[in-house]
Motif scaffolding. Structure first.
Motif, mmCIF file in Angstrom:
data_model
loop_
_atom_site.group_PDB
_atom_site.id
_atom_site.type_symbol
_atom_site.label_atom_id
_atom_site.label_comp_id
_atom_site.label_asym_id
_atom_site.label_seq_id
_atom_site.Cartn_x
_atom_site.Cartn_y
_atom_site.Cartn_z
ATOM 1 N N ASP A 87 -5.047 12.876 -0.884
ATOM 2 C CA ASP A 87 -5.244 11.361 -1.610
ATOM 3 C C ASP A 87 -3.806 10.687 -1.101
ATOM 4 O O ASP A 87 -2.697 11.379 -0.478
ATOM 5 N N ASP A 88 -3.813 9.439 -1.330
ATOM 6 C CA ASP A 88 -2.853 8.805 -0.662
ATOM 7 C C ASP A 88 -1.351 9.068 -1.130
ATOM 8 O O ASP A 88 -0.444 9.127 -0.387
ATOM 9 N N GLU A 89 -1.176 9.488 -2.288
ATOM 10 C CA GLU A 89 0.052 9.755 -2.914
ATOM 11 C C GLU A 89 0.665 11.107 -2.064
ATOM 12 O O GLU A 89 1.847 11.112 -1.834
ATOM 13 N N HIS A 121 -11.356 4.300 4.939
ATOM 14 C CA HIS A 121 -11.963 4.087 3.855
ATOM 15 C C HIS A 121 -11.273 4.911 2.502
ATOM 16 O O HIS A 121 -11.839 5.929 1.900
ATOM 17 N N ARG A 122 -9.890 4.870 2.336
ATOM 18 C CA ARG A 122 -8.970 5.266 1.500
ATOM 19 C C ARG A 122 -9.226 4.941 -0.014
ATOM 20 O O ARG A 122 -8.827 5.512 -0.749
ATOM 21 N N GLY A 123 -9.556 3.627 -0.144
ATOM 22 C CA GLY A 123 -9.655 2.930 -1.298
ATOM 23 C C GLY A 123 -8.808 1.646 -1.614
ATOM 24 O O GLY A 123 -8.972 1.127 -2.890
ATOM 25 N N THR A 124 -7.810 1.667 -0.727
ATOM 26 C CA THR A 124 -7.038 0.439 -0.802
ATOM 27 C C THR A 124 -6.963 -0.133 0.560
ATOM 28 O O THR A 124 -6.822 0.579 1.312
ATOM 29 N N LYS A 125 -7.079 -1.459 0.741
ATOM 30 C CA LYS A 125 -7.029 -2.261 1.856
ATOM 31 C C LYS A 125 -5.652 -1.994 2.862
ATOM 32 O O LYS A 125 -5.747 -1.815 3.720
ATOM 33 N N GLU A 126 -4.568 -1.791 2.030
ATOM 34 C CA GLU A 126 -3.193 -1.372 2.587
ATOM 35 C C GLU A 126 -3.452 -0.113 3.315
ATOM 36 O O GLU A 126 -2.973 -0.102 4.542
ATOM 37 N N ALA A 127 -3.864 0.877 2.542
ATOM 38 C CA ALA A 127 -3.929 2.228 3.261
ATOM 39 C C ALA A 127 -4.908 2.288 4.484
ATOM 40 O O ALA A 127 -4.850 2.824 5.441
ATOM 41 N N ASP A 128 -6.071 1.781 4.189
ATOM 42 C CA ASP A 128 -7.159 1.523 5.073
ATOM 43 C C ASP A 128 -6.624 0.999 6.524
ATOM 44 O O ASP A 128 -6.851 1.460 7.542
#
Length: 88
Positions: free
Chosen positions: A59-61, A23-30
């Motif tokens: 966070d992803d970055e 549940h990161r916020g973007t489908k790609e990261a998920d």
């Protein structure tokens, strides 16, 4: 009635890590980070689980900056992530 034992601290952390990874916020990261966690979480030591929780909470970055230039204590975790990513 089934009598279930309470989760240990490590089991609770693993559940939190799995949830955050998916549940990161973007489908790609998920998909990428969640897939890595599903495939590898059972192979990490208890110490690694604590470090993994800290890494996953970035966070992803910041997470991907850590992957690009890994530092202690994340070196082994990042190496496993890179191998996973390369295998896709």
């Amino acid at each position: 009635m089934i009598n279930l034992a309470p989760l240990t601290e490590i089991e609770t952390l693993k559940k939190a890590i799995r949830y955050r990874a998916e549940h990161r916020g973007t489908k790609e990261a998920d998909w990428l980070i969640g897939g890595f966690i599903r495939a590898h979480i059972m192979h990490f030591s208890n110490d690694d689980i604590y470090h993994l929780k800290d890494l996953i909470d970035l966070d992803d970055e910041s997470f991907f900056k850590q992957v690009a230039t890994p530092q202690e204590p994340y070196l082994e975790i990042v190496e496993a992530f890179k191998k996973y990513k390369a295998s896709l």
